[in-house]
Design a protein around this motif. Structure first.
Motif, PDB file in Angstrom:
ATOM      1  N   ALA A   1      50.052  19.364 -32.460  1.00 58.23           N
ATOM      2  CA  ALA A   1      49.884  17.201 -31.647  1.00 58.23           C
ATOM      3  C   ALA A   1      49.756  17.254 -30.253  1.00 58.23           C
ATOM      4  O   ALA A   1      49.718  18.751 -29.821  1.00 58.23           O
ATOM      5  CB  ALA A   1      51.944  16.918 -32.057  1.00 58.23           C
ATOM      6  N   SER A   2      49.817  16.647 -29.947  1.00 61.97           N
ATOM      7  CA  SER A   2      49.737  15.992 -28.104  1.00 61.97           C
ATOM      8  C   SER A   2      50.223  17.308 -27.459  1.00 61.97           C
ATOM      9  O   SER A   2      50.312  17.205 -26.392  1.00 61.97           O
ATOM     10  CB  SER A   2      49.241  15.038 -27.665  1.00 61.97           C
ATOM     11  N   ASP A   3      51.498  16.902 -27.519  1.00 63.06           N
ATOM     12  CA  ASP A   3      52.426  17.874 -26.676  1.00 63.06           C
ATOM     13  C   ASP A   3      52.617  19.494 -26.971  1.00 63.06           C
ATOM     14  O   ASP A   3      53.412  20.400 -26.279  1.00 63.06           O
ATOM     15  CB  ASP A   3      54.002  17.480 -27.195  1.00 63.06           C
ATOM     16  N   GLY A   4      51.219  19.788 -28.064  1.00 63.97           N
ATOM     17  CA  GLY A   4      51.311  21.253 -28.190  1.00 63.97           C
ATOM     18  C   GLY A   4      52.277  22.072 -28.923  1.00 63.97           C
ATOM     19  O   GLY A   4      52.855  22.961 -29.156  1.00 63.97           O
ATOM     20  N   SER A   5      52.867  21.067 -29.406  1.00 66.69           N
ATOM     21  CA  SER A   5      53.518  21.580 -31.037  1.00 66.69           C
ATOM     22  C   SER A   5      52.291  21.244 -31.924  1.00 66.69           C
ATOM     23  O   SER A   5      51.701  21.064 -32.783  1.00 66.69           O
ATOM     24  CB  SER A   5      54.796  20.407 -31.420  1.00 66.69           C
ATOM     25  N   LEU A   6      53.535  22.634 -32.989  1.00 70.04           N
ATOM     26  CA  LEU A   6      52.616  22.340 -35.193  1.00 70.04           C
ATOM     27  C   LEU A   6      53.268  21.671 -35.657  1.00 70.04           C
ATOM     28  O   LEU A   6      54.661  21.230 -35.521  1.00 70.04           O
ATOM     29  CB  LEU A   6      52.765  23.132 -35.996  1.00 70.04           C
ATOM     30  N   LEU A   7      52.517  20.977 -36.742  1.00 68.19           N
ATOM     31  CA  LEU A   7      53.004  19.548 -37.230  1.00 68.19           C
ATOM     32  C   LEU A   7      53.767  20.009 -38.199  1.00 68.19           C
ATOM     33  O   LEU A   7      53.374  21.709 -38.912  1.00 68.19           O
ATOM     34  CB  LEU A   7      52.234  18.829 -38.012  1.00 68.19           C
ATOM     35  N   ALA A   8      55.121  19.420 -38.764  1.00 63.14           N
ATOM     36  CA  ALA A   8      55.725  20.280 -40.213  1.00 63.14           C
ATOM     37  C   ALA A   8      54.127  20.369 -41.610  1.00 63.14           C
ATOM     38  O   ALA A   8      53.985  19.773 -41.271  1.00 63.14           O
ATOM     39  CB  ALA A   8      56.785  18.824 -40.600  1.00 63.14           C
ATOM     40  N   GLY A   9      55.056  21.675 -41.975  1.00 67.54           N
ATOM     41  CA  GLY A   9      53.795  21.964 -42.843  1.00 67.54           C
ATOM     42  C   GLY A   9      52.000  22.846 -42.521  1.00 67.54           C
ATOM     43  O   GLY A   9      51.938  22.935 -43.684  1.00 67.54           O
ATOM     44  N   THR A  10      52.498  23.474 -41.100  1.00 68.84           N
ATOM     45  CA  THR A  10      51.125  23.795 -41.628  1.00 68.84           C
ATOM     46  C   THR A  10      51.242  24.752 -40.999  1.00 68.84           C
ATOM     47  O   THR A  10      52.203  25.727 -40.974  1.00 68.84           O
ATOM     48  CB  THR A  10      50.886  23.231 -39.612  1.00 68.84           C
ATOM     49  N   TYR A  11      50.019  25.887 -41.971  1.00 70.02           N
ATOM     50  CA  TYR A  11      49.968  27.115 -42.144  1.00 70.02           C
ATOM     51  C   TYR A  11      49.044  27.606 -40.689  1.00 70.02           C
ATOM     52  O   TYR A  11      48.296  26.977 -40.362  1.00 70.02           O
ATOM     53  CB  TYR A  11      48.472  27.365 -42.981  1.00 70.02           C
ATOM     54  N   ALA A  12      49.633  28.756 -40.461  1.00 73.00           N
ATOM     55  CA  ALA A  12      48.636  29.932 -40.067  1.00 73.00           C
ATOM     56  C   ALA A  12      49.102  31.433 -40.428  1.00 73.00           C
ATOM     57  O   ALA A  12      49.391  31.273 -41.251  1.00 73.00           O
ATOM     58  CB  ALA A  12      49.551  30.013 -38.435  1.00 73.00           C
TER      59      ALA A  12
ATOM     60  N   ARG B   1      54.853  22.161 -26.646  1.00 72.22           N
ATOM     61  CA  ARG B   1      54.296  23.341 -25.047  1.00 72.22           C
ATOM     62  C   ARG B   1      54.270  25.078 -26.410  1.00 72.22           C
ATOM     63  O   ARG B   1      54.934  26.321 -25.152  1.00 72.22           O
ATOM     64  CB  ARG B   1      54.994  23.724 -24.242  1.00 72.22           C
ATOM     65  N   THR B   2      54.506  25.245 -27.142  1.00 73.36           N
ATOM     66  CA  THR B   2      54.551  26.195 -28.107  1.00 73.36           C
ATOM     67  C   THR B   2      53.228  27.261 -28.724  1.00 73.36           C
ATOM     68  O   THR B   2      53.071  27.691 -29.192  1.00 73.36           O
ATOM     69  CB  THR B   2      54.783  27.223 -29.391  1.00 73.36           C
ATOM     70  N   VAL B   3      52.447  25.736 -28.737  1.00 74.09           N
ATOM     71  CA  VAL B   3      50.828  25.958 -29.413  1.00 74.09           C
ATOM     72  C   VAL B   3      49.479  26.241 -27.938  1.00 74.09           C
ATOM     73  O   VAL B   3      49.862  25.126 -26.848  1.00 74.09           O
ATOM     74  CB  VAL B   3      49.757  24.854 -30.343  1.00 74.09           C
TER      75      VAL B   3
END
Length: 133
Positions: A43-54, A122-124
């Protein structure tokens, strides 16, 4: 026939969707490989959307190129996943871990982590670029 107990099922490594729900530890670091520098799961705020794989930072060390990432994580897009995002979620973020199953003509075998509810702003960071092949 009787169904096997949950304990028996857990012994076999499987996809993260079947993994137990757990929480991240403090200072745990994850990596997300993407074919796109503007990954739609970030997301534009530097977060991952729910259900994102890493994947875990440790498992990501096995990947030298974007083509490696496609094979190891059995990514649906065959384009080299050469954009590497670093994910530093807050402690106690919900995740499920597992092993990538073969899919999309790729072998899989890497560690996969699903951020069931995404991550905080701000976590990504990133992406950094690795070679395509």
């Amino acid at each position: 026939a009787r169904e096997p107990s949950g304990a028996a099922v857990q012994k076999k490594a499987g996809p993260a969707t079947d993994g137990p729900k757990e929480k991240t530890k403090a200072d745990e670091v994850f990596k997300r490989f993407s074919a796109y520098p503007n990954d739609r799961r970030v997301a534009s705020d530097g977060s991952l959307l729910a259900g994102t794989y890493a994947t875990t930072e440790e498992d990501a060390k096995n990947v030298k190129t974007g083509t490696d990432a496609v094979a190891r994580y059995a990514l649906p897009n065959p384009a080299p996943a050469s954009n590497v995002f670093t994910v530093r979620p807050n402690k106690d973020t919900d995740i499920q871990r597992g092993i990538v199953e073969p899919a999309f003509g790729q072998p899989g075998g890497g560690v996969e982590v699903i951020f069931t509810n995404g991550t905080q702003p701000r976590t990504v960071t990133g992406p950094t670029k690795i070679p395509d092949a």
